[in-house]
Scaffold this active site. Structure first.
Site, mmCIF file in Angstrom:
data_model
loop_
_atom_site.group_PDB
_atom_site.id
_atom_site.type_symbol
_atom_site.label_atom_id
_atom_site.label_comp_id
_atom_site.label_asym_id
_atom_site.label_seq_id
_atom_site.Cartn_x
_atom_site.Cartn_y
_atom_site.Cartn_z
ATOM 1 N N HIS A 48 1.878 6.845 -14.165
ATOM 2 C CA HIS A 48 2.616 7.196 -12.935
ATOM 3 C C HIS A 48 3.438 8.601 -12.958
ATOM 4 C CE1 HIS A 48 4.372 5.168 -9.142
ATOM 5 N NE2 HIS A 48 4.257 6.495 -8.952
ATOM 6 N N ASP A 94 -4.128 2.374 -2.584
ATOM 7 C CA ASP A 94 -3.169 2.977 -3.527
ATOM 8 C C ASP A 94 -1.941 2.277 -3.652
ATOM 9 O OD1 ASP A 94 -2.685 5.593 -5.451
ATOM 10 O OD2 ASP A 94 -1.000 5.060 -4.641
ATOM 11 N N LYS A 143 -0.947 1.966 -10.894
ATOM 12 C CA LYS A 143 -0.184 2.881 -11.614
ATOM 13 C C LYS A 143 0.918 2.246 -12.839
ATOM 14 C CE LYS A 143 -0.035 5.886 -7.645
ATOM 15 N NZ LYS A 143 0.422 5.173 -6.643
ATOM 16 N N TYR A 191 6.138 0.039 -6.988
ATOM 17 C CA TYR A 191 6.292 -0.374 -5.611
ATOM 18 C C TYR A 191 6.651 -1.755 -5.367
ATOM 19 C CZ TYR A 191 3.541 4.035 -5.057
ATOM 20 O OH TYR A 191 3.321 5.361 -5.281
HETATM 21 P P1 NDP Z 1 3.105 10.204 3.761
HETATM 22 O O1 NDP Z 1 2.934 11.604 3.747
HETATM 23 O O2 NDP Z 1 1.839 9.571 3.693
HETATM 24 O O3 NDP Z 1 3.975 10.000 5.032
HETATM 25 C C1 NDP Z 1 4.386 8.599 5.315
HETATM 26 C C2 NDP Z 1 5.229 8.682 6.534
HETATM 27 O O4 NDP Z 1 4.516 9.380 7.621
HETATM 28 C C3 NDP Z 1 5.747 7.486 6.940
HETATM 29 O O5 NDP Z 1 7.188 7.453 7.307
HETATM 30 C C4 NDP Z 1 4.807 7.084 8.191
HETATM 31 O O6 NDP Z 1 5.601 6.284 9.233
HETATM 32 C C5 NDP Z 1 4.708 8.453 8.671
HETATM 33 N N1 NDP Z 1 3.541 8.540 9.422
HETATM 34 C C6 NDP Z 1 2.150 8.173 8.738
HETATM 35 N N2 NDP Z 1 1.269 8.493 9.730
HETATM 36 C C7 NDP Z 1 1.801 9.219 10.852
HETATM 37 C C8 NDP Z 1 1.277 9.585 12.033
HETATM 38 N N3 NDP Z 1 -0.155 9.830 12.218
HETATM 39 N N4 NDP Z 1 1.992 10.440 12.791
HETATM 40 C C9 NDP Z 1 3.416 10.218 12.415
HETATM 41 N N5 NDP Z 1 3.982 10.087 11.224
HETATM 42 C C10 NDP Z 1 2.905 9.300 10.577
HETATM 43 O O7 NDP Z 1 4.116 9.854 2.462
HETATM 44 P P2 NDP Z 1 4.117 8.823 1.402
HETATM 45 O O8 NDP Z 1 5.210 9.270 0.726
HETATM 46 O O9 NDP Z 1 3.875 7.381 1.763
HETATM 47 O O10 NDP Z 1 2.745 9.282 0.539
HETATM 48 C C11 NDP Z 1 1.550 8.539 0.659
HETATM 49 C C12 NDP Z 1 1.164 7.685 -0.618
HETATM 50 O O11 NDP Z 1 1.076 8.547 -1.664
HETATM 51 C C13 NDP Z 1 2.267 6.723 -0.872
HETATM 52 O O12 NDP Z 1 2.164 5.462 0.047
HETATM 53 C C14 NDP Z 1 1.765 6.159 -2.230
HETATM 54 O O13 NDP Z 1 0.586 5.318 -2.231
HETATM 55 C C15 NDP Z 1 1.342 7.612 -2.717
HETATM 56 N N6 NDP Z 1 2.819 8.123 -3.591
HETATM 57 C C16 NDP Z 1 2.383 8.487 -4.881
HETATM 58 C C17 NDP Z 1 3.577 8.939 -5.597
HETATM 59 C C18 NDP Z 1 3.270 9.297 -7.054
HETATM 60 O O14 NDP Z 1 4.375 9.439 -7.742
HETATM 61 N N7 NDP Z 1 2.236 9.010 -7.502
HETATM 62 C C19 NDP Z 1 4.731 9.134 -4.990
HETATM 63 C C20 NDP Z 1 5.014 9.135 -3.404
HETATM 64 C C21 NDP Z 1 3.641 8.492 -2.910
HETATM 65 P P3 NDP Z 1 5.366 4.731 9.264
HETATM 66 O O15 NDP Z 1 4.968 4.087 8.115
HETATM 67 O O16 NDP Z 1 6.541 4.327 10.092
HETATM 68 O O17 NDP Z 1 4.276 4.727 10.465
#
Ligand code: NDP
Length: 277
Positions: free
Chosen positions: A111, A48, A78, A53
């Protein structure tokens, strides 16, 4: 760990979408290729990204370098808020394809509704045309509230395949999930881990300990057992692998309910009724 078989959700046009995919929000383009390559290596097949981005090219490089056949991948991007009119939406789709180096996306989403611009109906007309011409696998929306979905339904015969919304234990978005269900739209959870915010809390910790799994795995399982699509993001190889290792245990009804108790209107992102870019 051998790569698990990832369940799919059948979208309203018959397309199968992996229920668990990989998100790349906030990953700089230069780091995106390594992250997506790591994800593909351990078995993720759905990625995704989004025009805003700035890392579609990085995603595209990982896909090009991978030995996974294109038809086994599910790629979502998006359309950004600055492109909410018919022509800009058409151009936005082509620009995403160009940056990704792909002929076709599996899913293309508006988006945000960005209500102030009042452009999402026009953009939807463009996405509908892409869908009717078979130039995209499916089209959908993101961050649409029930009132935006209703307005779309009044203006168009094409029902979005997916509504990707902020959804995690602290913000369960029940009204939107119910509207999606009623209209036949699959719910996809963004920030499924609340960007880490709920991982140190009870009852998640206790449930994780009981199952010998991590808090993140428990939260992902909570989503999956309720039929939602999830796209956790990580740039950490061990977490990328662990977030996929969620198909060998199941939460009890009482455990799902206990996690439901974390609801607190805990939004991490902007409110869709107010966000206009
Ligand atoms: P997430 O809820 O997926 O959390 C990501 C964070 O959690 C990062 O800081 C990561 O750290 C940490 N993390 C991931 N796995 C673990 C684990 N197993 N244990 C502990 N910490 C963990 O947040 P996102 O906001 O990134 O959402 C996911 C996806 O959703 C986005 O990447 C995007 O593709 C989508 N999205 C869409 C939006 C929209 O408006 N449509 C808005 C926001 C997100 P690290 O990377 O340092 O490991």
């Amino acid at each position: 760990m051998t790569a698990p078989t990832i369940p799919t959700i059948t979208l309203n046009n018959g397309l199968e979408m992996p229920q668990l995919g990989f998100g790349v929000f906030q990953v700089p383009d230069a780091e995106t290729t390594a992250a997506v390559s790591a994800a593909l290596d351990v078995g993720y097949r759905s990625i995704d990204t989004a025009a805003i981005y700035g890392n579609e090219a990085g995603v595209g490089r990982a896909i090009a370098e991978s030995e996974v056949p294109r038809d086994e991948l599910f790629v979502t991007s998006k359309l950004w808020i600055d492109s909410l009119d018919y022509d800009s939406a058409m151009r936005g789709y082509e620009a995403s394809l160009e940056r990704l180096g792909l002929e076709k996306l599996d899913l293309f989403l508006i988006h945000w509704p960005a209500p102030a611009s009042d452009g999402y109906l026009e953009a939807w007309r463009a996405l509908s045309r892409l869908a009717s011409e078979g130039r995209v696998g499916a089209v959908g929306v993101s961050n649409f509230l029930p009132q935006h979905l209703e307005r779309l339904a009044d203006a168009s015969d094409l029902v979005p395949a997916v509504n990707q919304v902020e959804l995690h234990p602290a913000l369960q978005n029940r009204g939107t999930v119910e509207a999606n269900r009623r209209l036949g739209i699959a719910t996809e959870a963004w920030s499924p881990l609340a960007q880490g915010a709920v991982l140190g809390e009870e009852p998640v910790l206790e449930i994780a300990e009981r199952h010998g799994k991590t808090p993140a795995q428990v939260v992902l399982r909570w989503h999956l057992q309720q039929g939602r699509i999830v796209i956790p993001k990580s740039v950490t190889p061990a977490r990328i692998a662990a977030n996929l290792d969620v198909f060998d245990f199941a939460l009890a009804e009482s455990e799902l309910t206990a996690i439901d108790g974390l609801e607190r209107d805990g939004r991490t992102g902007p409110h869709p009724a107010e966000f206009n870019g």
